[in-house]
Write an enzyme that holds these catalytic residues in place. Structure first.
Site, PDB file in Angstrom:
ATOM      1  N   PHE A  11       0.884  -1.118   0.039  1.00 34.86           N
ATOM      2  CA  PHE A  11      -0.048  -0.135   0.114  1.00 34.86           C
ATOM      3  C   PHE A  11       0.728   1.357  -0.084  1.00 34.86           C
ATOM      4  CE2 PHE A  11      -1.648   2.745   3.557  1.00 34.86           C
ATOM      5  CZ  PHE A  11      -2.449   3.893   2.625  1.00 34.86           C
ATOM      6  N   ASP A  55      12.990 -11.885  -1.273  1.00 36.35           N
ATOM      7  CA  ASP A  55      12.737 -11.560   0.192  1.00 36.35           C
ATOM      8  C   ASP A  55      13.699 -10.830   1.198  1.00 36.35           C
ATOM      9  OD1 ASP A  55      11.878 -12.520   3.024  1.00 36.35           O
ATOM     10  OD2 ASP A  55      10.542 -13.894   1.996  1.00 36.35           O
ATOM     11  N   TYR A  97      21.696  -7.114  -3.160  1.00 41.14           N
ATOM     12  CA  TYR A  97      22.761  -6.052  -3.199  1.00 41.14           C
ATOM     13  C   TYR A  97      22.290  -5.237  -4.599  1.00 41.14           C
ATOM     14  CZ  TYR A  97      26.881  -3.339  -4.204  1.00 41.14           C
ATOM     15  OH  TYR A  97      27.919  -2.389  -4.344  1.00 41.14           O
ATOM     16  N   THR A 115      11.281 -10.814   9.357  1.00 44.93           N
ATOM     17  CA  THR A 115      11.200  -9.805   8.125  1.00 44.93           C
ATOM     18  C   THR A 115      11.683  -8.575   8.818  1.00 44.93           C
ATOM     19  OG1 THR A 115       9.452 -10.836   6.923  1.00 44.93           O
ATOM     20  CG2 THR A 115       9.457  -8.418   6.803  1.00 44.93           C
ATOM     21  N   LYS A 134      25.802   0.320   4.351  1.00 47.12           N
ATOM     22  CA  LYS A 134      27.316   0.259   4.774  1.00 47.12           C
ATOM     23  C   LYS A 134      28.095   0.040   3.813  1.00 47.12           C
ATOM     24  CE  LYS A 134      30.036  -1.972   8.144  1.00 47.12           C
ATOM     25  NZ  LYS A 134      30.092  -3.754   8.281  1.00 47.12           N
ATOM     26  N   ALA A 187      10.819   2.300   7.833  1.00 50.48           N
ATOM     27  CA  ALA A 187       9.146   2.361   8.188  1.00 50.48           C
ATOM     28  C   ALA A 187       9.324   1.789   9.532  1.00 50.48           C
ATOM     29  CB  ALA A 187       8.367   1.832   7.090  1.00 50.48           C
ATOM     30  N   TYR A 205       5.451  -8.097  15.875  1.00 52.67           N
ATOM     31  CA  TYR A 205       5.301  -6.906  14.995  1.00 52.67           C
ATOM     32  C   TYR A 205       6.045  -5.984  15.715  1.00 52.67           C
ATOM     33  CZ  TYR A 205       3.618  -3.055  12.147  1.00 52.67           C
ATOM     34  OH  TYR A 205       3.453  -1.809  11.366  1.00 52.67           O
ATOM     35  N   LYS A 220       9.823  -4.373  15.166  1.00 52.51           N
ATOM     36  CA  LYS A 220      10.177  -3.174  14.587  1.00 52.51           C
ATOM     37  C   LYS A 220      11.135  -2.126  15.852  1.00 52.51           C
ATOM     38  CE  LYS A 220       7.676  -2.603  10.728  1.00 52.51           C
ATOM     39  NZ  LYS A 220       7.978  -1.885   9.730  1.00 52.51           N
TER      40      LYS A 220
END
Ligand code: NAD
Ligand code: UDP
Length: 310
Positions: free
Chosen positions: A12, A57, A63, A91, A104, A113, A144, A148
């Site tokens: 989205f 994924d 790279y 993830t 780096k 995000a 989650y 994060k």
């Protein structure tokens, strides 16, 4: 020409960001495994010579020679991120490690995000960046939230230890076109239910609050942060706050729907009161959301009408 990698670019926010960056004249590489994103979201860009789609994924190293990286890859809707919690955690954590390693090696600027979920069921209101949060590390949202939070930790350590150029955006509830109609979040659920004449599913007593930001305003904030000299973290969102019940009534009014409101069990650890304090982003980035919830919802309802017809 600036070369930009967007992980999660078929989702989205990612697809809306892709459009904006292509319009600005950048070359955009979209890396996505299509877990919650869709080819339909990026279909309009496939013929553009400045766009490239890579199905991959972020858990695996990758790279690309790029100038900027927006790391958006991660399922964001509670039903989706809770479906395979170990994948969600990987993830976030392996995803940011791979993005940081790329930053780096190449010197690219990285924007993560992050989310208002790092504040958990916040005991401070409105939420400011200085608040450390109240997250249940063992609950169903933890895959989650803690993923994060761990990503933010890694970013700050890569900045301190390796001088990587990286930034953290804490995104508050954002809505708009290109949300999946089966996404499961409140905005898409209520609009789709109202347009289809189905019951509006309110979880709990509906007195919990959220503040809703139109996607265009969020993207403005992400780009301002990317171009700035600051690392953050910065709250990005729109402080216009509703109880979930008020929000349901608002959607019913705007759609002219006769759907009934029904009350269902509240999911575990559902935050009670969420509203961003955006004064830091306003002061340092000149961030100011412009689209009020009414105007944003009208555009979003139009989008879902087409989706439901198509
Ligand atoms: P979304 O689910 O629409 O998009 C996520 C994208 O990431 C999808 O295209 C999905 O296929 C892709 N993806 C997921 N796991 C991946 C993996 N392992 N490898 C490659 N691609 C993968 O969600 P969204 O609302 O666009 O959210 C984008 C980002 O913004 C997420 O990181 C989310 O945590 C963050 N965020 C969003 C909101 C919001 O209100 N929309 C709020 C806070 C934070
Ligand atoms: N919610 C709801 N009905 C729905 C979907 C969500 O009442 O069909 C509630 C949910 O319990 C939460 C709020 O709406 O209190 C926002 O949920 P969402 O999944 O959009 O995002 P969250 O901010 O919880 O990550």
């Amino acid at each position: 020409m600036k070369k930009i990698l967007i992980t999660g670019g078929a989702g989205f926010i990612g697809s809306n960001l892709t459009k904006k960056l292509l319009d600005e004249g950048s070359f955009v590489i979209c890396l996505d495994n299509l877990y919650t994103g869709s080819m339909a979201n990026i279909e309009p860009f496939m013929a553009d010579n400045n766009f490239e789609f890579v199905r991959a994924d972020v858990v695996e190293p990758y790279y690309f020679e790029v100038d900027e990286i927006y790391n958006l890859a991660c399922p964001a809707s509670p039903p989706h991120y809770q479906k395979d919690p170990v994948f969600t955690f990987k993830t976030s954590v392996f995803g940011i490690l791979n993005a940081l390693e790329l930053a780096k090696k190449t010197g690219a600027v990285l924007l993560q995000a992050s989310t208002s979920e790092v504040y958990g069921d916040a005991k401070e209101y409105p939420q400011r960046e200085s608040y450390f949060g109240n997250v249940n590390p063992n609950g169903t949202r933890a895959c989650y939230d803690e993923g994060k939070r761990a990503a933010e930790t890694l970013i700050c350590d890569y900045i301190r230890k390796y001088g990587v150029k990286a930034k953290i955006a804490r995104i508050f509830n954002t809505y708009g076109p290109n949300m999946d109609k089966n996404d499961g979040r409140v905005v898409s659920n209520f609009i789709v239910q109202a347009l289809s004449g189905d019951d509006i599913t309110i979880y709990g007593d509906g007195r919990q609050t959220r503040s809703f930001c139109y996607v265009e305003d969020l993207i403005e904030g992400l780009i301002l942060l990317m171009k700035s000299d600051f690392s953050g973290p910065f709250n990005l969102g729109n402080p216009e706050e509703f109880t979930i019940c008020e929000f349901a009534d608002y959607v019913l009014e705007l759609t002219g729907s006769k759907s009934k409101k029904v009350f269902m069990p509240l999911p575990d650890d559902d935050p009670v009161r969420r509203k961003p304090d955006i004064s830091y982003a306003s002061l340092k980035l000149g961030y100011a959301p412009k689209v009020c919830v009414r105007d944003g919802l009208i555009k979003t309802v139009e989008y879902f009408k087409k989706e439901l017809l198509g």
